[in-house]
Design a protein around this motif. Structure first.
Motif, short mmCIF file in Angstrom:
data_model
loop_
_atom_site.label_atom_id
_atom_site.label_comp_id
_atom_site.label_asym_id
_atom_site.label_seq_id
_atom_site.Cartn_x
_atom_site.Cartn_y
_atom_site.Cartn_z
N GLY A 14 83.06 23.59 -128.83
CA GLY A 14 82.56 22.84 -129.97
C GLY A 14 83.30 23.22 -131.24
O GLY A 14 84.27 23.96 -131.22
N ARG A 15 82.81 22.71 -132.34
CA ARG A 15 83.50 22.87 -133.62
C ARG A 15 83.49 24.33 -134.07
O ARG A 15 82.45 24.96 -134.22
CB ARG A 15 82.86 21.98 -134.68
CG ARG A 15 83.80 21.69 -135.84
CD ARG A 15 83.22 20.67 -136.80
NE ARG A 15 84.20 20.33 -137.84
CZ ARG A 15 83.91 19.63 -138.93
NH1 ARG A 15 82.68 19.18 -139.10
NH2 ARG A 15 84.85 19.37 -139.83
N HIS A 17 83.71 27.50 -136.49
CA HIS A 17 83.20 27.67 -137.85
C HIS A 17 83.73 28.96 -138.49
O HIS A 17 84.38 29.78 -137.84
CB HIS A 17 81.68 27.60 -137.89
CG HIS A 17 80.96 28.61 -137.03
ND1 HIS A 17 80.96 29.96 -137.30
CD2 HIS A 17 80.22 28.46 -135.91
CE1 HIS A 17 80.24 30.60 -136.41
NE2 HIS A 17 79.78 29.72 -135.54
N GLN A 56 83.73 16.40 -123.14
CA GLN A 56 84.26 16.81 -124.43
C GLN A 56 85.28 17.94 -124.32
O GLN A 56 85.85 18.36 -125.35
CB GLN A 56 83.12 17.25 -125.36
CG GLN A 56 82.12 16.16 -125.67
CD GLN A 56 82.77 14.97 -126.33
OE1 GLN A 56 83.51 15.11 -127.31
NE2 GLN A 56 82.51 13.78 -125.81
N ASP A 59 88.91 17.41 -125.87
CA ASP A 59 88.90 17.41 -127.34
C ASP A 59 88.62 18.82 -127.88
O ASP A 59 89.21 19.23 -128.89
CB ASP A 59 87.82 16.45 -127.86
CG ASP A 59 88.25 14.99 -127.74
OD1 ASP A 59 89.46 14.74 -127.56
OD2 ASP A 59 87.37 14.12 -127.82
N ASN A 60 87.73 19.55 -127.22
CA ASN A 60 87.42 20.90 -127.67
C ASN A 60 88.62 21.83 -127.54
O ASN A 60 88.86 22.68 -128.41
CB ASN A 60 86.24 21.47 -126.88
CG ASN A 60 84.92 20.81 -127.25
OD1 ASN A 60 84.81 20.15 -128.27
ND2 ASN A 60 83.92 20.99 -126.41
N ASN A 63 91.07 20.89 -130.37
CA ASN A 63 90.62 21.33 -131.69
C ASN A 63 90.68 22.85 -131.83
O ASN A 63 91.00 23.36 -132.92
CB ASN A 63 89.20 20.83 -131.96
CG ASN A 63 89.15 19.35 -132.27
OD1 ASN A 63 90.00 18.84 -132.98
ND2 ASN A 63 88.18 18.64 -131.72
N ASP A 67 92.80 24.94 -134.54
CA ASP A 67 92.23 26.01 -135.36
C ASP A 67 93.09 27.26 -135.31
O ASP A 67 93.35 27.90 -136.34
CB ASP A 67 90.81 26.35 -134.89
CG ASP A 67 89.81 25.24 -135.14
OD1 ASP A 67 89.97 24.51 -136.13
OD2 ASP A 67 88.87 25.09 -134.35
N LYS A 200 76.22 27.19 -134.36
CA LYS A 200 76.19 25.73 -134.21
C LYS A 200 74.79 25.26 -133.82
O LYS A 200 74.37 24.18 -134.21
CB LYS A 200 77.21 25.31 -133.14
CG LYS A 200 78.66 25.48 -133.57
CD LYS A 200 79.62 24.88 -132.56
CE LYS A 200 79.74 25.72 -131.30
NZ LYS A 200 80.47 26.97 -131.50
N PRO A 207 82.18 24.57 -141.20
CA PRO A 207 83.28 24.37 -140.26
C PRO A 207 84.59 24.96 -140.77
O PRO A 207 84.91 24.83 -141.96
CB PRO A 207 83.36 22.84 -140.14
CG PRO A 207 82.01 22.35 -140.51
CD PRO A 207 81.53 23.30 -141.57
#
Length: 329
Positions: A14-15, A17, A56, A59-60, A63, A67, A200, A207
């Protein structure tokens, strides 16, 4: 001069942070200049709790790689790769699982905690893969004979288990593996914008990839002294989450901020505006680097494939030793 070899990994879950960055990635960027580093995107580990929906995952992974590069990890200095692209991780995990007592895995402190916490979220993680998470982590590390692993306090039980598995293998067959030692992170813990742990699941994160506008908006939402109503009220920085952020991101002005807050000379809105602008400035270089890679999937694929190629060479050498020791020739 390199002090030795490091292995570490992160799950693409996931995103990413700011708490993740300050807890690990910021330290990785420093370590890359002192050690030979292997950094893995642990997609197999992600499956231990997210196996039911993997839609997902691509995409994870993308990303998380974005990062890492924007934070300053240098593909020319490090071996950066996706865990599942080096089949020896799964192979060594299987072989180590043959000789690891079940009780060793069941006693890992985080096992029952996560079983309860994730179970309460509706996830069925009563699986062999979840129980064997520390075994796979051990395989990740020892596959590259890494002498050092950057860890936080909560990961110490996993690392101690890895050392026990190494000792058992080396005594049962022949010395092949290095006992990994922990490089304790001195990173400060960054709270969430509501004062709880940044997570999260709490929805209280900032983020890592947030642009200036989103960053300012998230800082605006940080909780302050709940007893302070008017701008001229005397504040208490000791209970203010925004002040904790100032201590980490605005060290030059933190003394004056504390003095002004206690004296009722600065309001919470102005205080958080100062913090936001300071954080925007600090993050600026990372945002510039990020834009250099955004959308360049072919370039990132090349970096990851080059990293996997280097990792496979080391992994294959270790597996040859393992198979010879276990008479699997």
């Amino acid at each position: 001069m390199s002090k030795g070899r490091i292995f570490s990994a992160m799950q693409p879950s996931g995103r990413f942070h700011l708490g993740n960055y300050m807890g690990a990635l910021e330290n990785w960027v420093k370590l890359q200049n002192e050690y030979e580093c292997f950094f893995s995107i642990a997609d197999l580990h992600a499956l231990t709790s997210a196996y039911a929906d993997t839609s997902q995952l691509p995409d994870n992974v993308y990303n998380l790689m974005l990062d890492w590069l924007s934070a300053g990890l240098d593909p020319d200095k490090n071996v950066i790769f996706i865990q599942s692209h080096v089949k020896e991780h799964a192979e060594l995990h299987l072989l180590l699982s043959m000789m690891t007592p079940l009780s060793w895995l069941e006693r890992v402190p985080t096992y029952k905690d996560k079983l309860q916490n994730l179970g309460s979220q509706g996830k069925d993680i009563n699986t062999y893969g979840f129980l064997g998470y520390p075994e796979l982590m051990t395989a990740d590390i020892v596959l590259y004979k890494a002498g050092w692993v950057p860890v936080g306090e909560d990961q110490q039980p996993h690392l101690e288990l890895a050392r026990e598995i190494v000792r058992r293998f080396n005594l049962m067959y022949k010395p092949v593996f290095v006992e990994p030692q922990g490089l304790m992170s001195q990173a400060a813990v960054l709270p969430g914008i509501d004062g709880r742990k940044m997570s999260k699941s709490y929805g209280n994160t900032i983020p890592f990839a947030a642009g200036p506008d989103e960053l300012r908006e998230r800082v605006r939402m940080i909780v302050t002294d709940p007893k302070r109503i008017k701008k001229t009220d005397k504040g208490n920085p000791d209970v203010c989450v925004a002040f904790k952020f100032h201590q980490l991101f605005n060290k030059e002005e933190v003394g004056q901020i504390e003095q002004d807050c206690r004296g009722g000379c600065i309001g919470c809105v102005a205080c958080k505006k100062k913090l936001a602008e300071k954080m925007v400035t600090i993050m600026a270089d990372m945002h510039v680097r990020r834009q250099e890679y955004v959308g360049k999937t072919d370039l990132m694929r090349d970096i990851l494939e080059a990293g996997a190629k280097k990792a496979r060479v080391v992994a294959a050498e270790t597996m040859a030793e393992v198979k010879e020791a276990m008479h699997l020739v």
